[in-house]
Motif scaffolding. Structure first.
Motif, short mmCIF file in Angstrom:
data_model
loop_
_atom_site.label_atom_id
_atom_site.label_comp_id
_atom_site.label_asym_id
_atom_site.label_seq_id
_atom_site.Cartn_x
_atom_site.Cartn_y
_atom_site.Cartn_z
N UNK A 280 45.86 10.89 2.13
CA UNK A 280 45.91 10.12 3.37
C UNK A 280 46.55 10.94 4.49
N UNK A 281 47.61 11.66 4.16
CA UNK A 281 48.30 12.47 5.17
C UNK A 281 47.40 13.59 5.68
N UNK A 282 46.71 14.26 4.76
CA UNK A 282 45.81 15.35 5.16
C UNK A 282 44.67 14.82 6.03
N UNK A 283 44.11 13.69 5.62
CA UNK A 283 43.02 13.09 6.40
C UNK A 283 43.51 12.71 7.80
N UNK A 284 44.68 12.11 7.88
CA UNK A 284 45.22 11.68 9.18
C UNK A 284 45.46 12.86 10.10
N UNK A 285 45.97 13.96 9.55
CA UNK A 285 46.21 15.15 10.35
C UNK A 285 44.90 15.74 10.86
N UNK A 286 43.91 15.84 9.98
CA UNK A 286 42.62 16.39 10.38
C UNK A 286 41.93 15.50 11.40
N UNK A 287 41.96 14.20 11.15
CA UNK A 287 41.33 13.25 12.06
C UNK A 287 42.01 13.27 13.43
N UNK A 288 43.32 13.40 13.44
CA UNK A 288 44.07 13.48 14.70
C UNK A 288 43.72 14.76 15.45
N UNK A 289 43.63 15.86 14.72
CA UNK A 289 43.29 17.14 15.36
C UNK A 289 41.91 17.08 16.01
N UNK A 290 40.95 16.47 15.32
CA UNK A 290 39.61 16.33 15.89
C UNK A 290 39.65 15.53 17.19
N UNK A 291 40.39 14.43 17.18
CA UNK A 291 40.49 13.60 18.37
C UNK A 291 41.21 14.32 19.50
N UNK A 292 42.19 15.14 19.18
CA UNK A 292 42.90 15.90 20.21
C UNK A 292 41.93 16.85 20.91
N UNK A 293 41.16 17.58 20.12
CA UNK A 293 40.20 18.53 20.69
C UNK A 293 39.13 17.82 21.51
N UNK A 294 38.60 16.72 20.98
CA UNK A 294 37.60 15.95 21.70
C UNK A 294 38.18 15.40 23.00
N UNK A 295 39.43 14.95 22.93
CA UNK A 295 40.08 14.37 24.11
C UNK A 295 40.26 15.38 25.23
N UNK A 296 40.68 16.58 24.87
CA UNK A 296 40.90 17.62 25.89
C UNK A 296 39.59 17.97 26.60
N UNK A 297 38.51 18.03 25.83
CA UNK A 297 37.20 18.30 26.43
C UNK A 297 36.77 17.13 27.31
N UNK A 298 36.91 15.92 26.77
CA UNK A 298 36.50 14.74 27.52
C UNK A 298 37.30 14.53 28.79
N UNK A 299 38.59 14.86 28.74
CA UNK A 299 39.44 14.69 29.93
C UNK A 299 39.04 15.64 31.05
N UNK A 300 38.63 16.84 30.68
CA UNK A 300 38.17 17.79 31.69
C UNK A 300 36.91 17.27 32.39
N UNK A 301 36.01 16.70 31.59
CA UNK A 301 34.79 16.13 32.16
C UNK A 301 35.13 14.94 33.06
N UNK A 302 36.05 14.10 32.58
CA UNK A 302 36.46 12.92 33.35
C UNK A 302 37.13 13.31 34.65
N UNK A 303 37.93 14.37 34.60
CA UNK A 303 38.63 14.82 35.81
C UNK A 303 37.64 15.29 36.87
#
Length: 200
Positions: free
Chosen positions: A162-185
């Motif tokens: 569960x911990x490994x999955x949560x870390x990986x899932x969080x990392x994916x969302x962080x990367x997606x968020x940074x890309x999406x925020x640049x587009x939104x900006x």
């Protein structure tokens, strides 16, 4: 080879976050309006979880509006989070626990982390730990089968997975968020600070 791996790991996890878009130059009213829009989007996405298949994918997207709201300010993030829970309790009560302890909680954690911690690895640890804790609470306290009907208790092996999955899932969302925020900006009109604006 070691140098290559070291650079790869640093690029993936340790790079600093210096360009998170904010709405600091917008009025408090504009921030609240954006928070309300994010809450509405989160409700729409999370409510799609009742549909089998593609609905599950859409429900996962409820994390994204919470990331945006919390990156505007922590107060706006919490306001959007609570508003979404309230609306889900009326529209789709079966999704309240899922949102409160997984998708929504993860979004708030990432949004806050991106704004305050400025480091991918630290944000990943914070958000992953928060998500793991939320899932543990769902299973242990509420007996909610978030991981499936066969998982009603958490052993050491399950906690590790569960911990490994949560870390990986969080990392994916962080990367997606940074890309999406640049587009939104780029999509948002620039606004210069005004003497009439209040700090929010």
């Amino acid at each position: 080879m070691r140098t290559f791996l070291s650079r790869g790991i640093r690029a993936l996890f340790y790079n600093k976050i210096d360009d998170v878009p904010t709405m600091d130059h917008y009025s408090q009213l504009s921030k609240i309006a954006m928070g309300a829009i994010m809450a509405a989007l989160a409700v729409i996405f999370q409510s799609a979880g009742i549909f089998i298949g593609f609905g599950y994918v859409l429900s996962m997207l409820a994390t994204w509006p919470m990331i945006i709201a919390a990156s505007i300010s922590f107060q706006i993030g919490i306001l959007s989070y609570v508003t979404t829970i309230f609306l889900l309790a009326i529209i789709q009560p079966s999704e309240v626990l899922v949102f409160s302890f997984t998708t929504g909680l993860l979004g708030i954690s990432i949004g806050y982390g991106l704004r305050k911690m400025k480091n991918v690895f630290k944000v990943m640890l914070f958000a992953g730990g928060t998500m793991s804790l939320g899932i543990i609470v769902l299973i242990s306290l509420f007996q909610f089968p978030i991981l499936g009907p066969s998982v009603n208790s958490l052993g050491l092996g399950m906690l590790g997975s569960l911990s490994l999955f949560s870390l990986l899932y969080s990392w994916i969302w962080i990367k997606v968020s940074l890309i999406g925020m640049k587009v939104l900006q780029k999509a948002m009109p620039e606004r210069k600070p005004s003497v009439y604006d209040r700090e929010g």
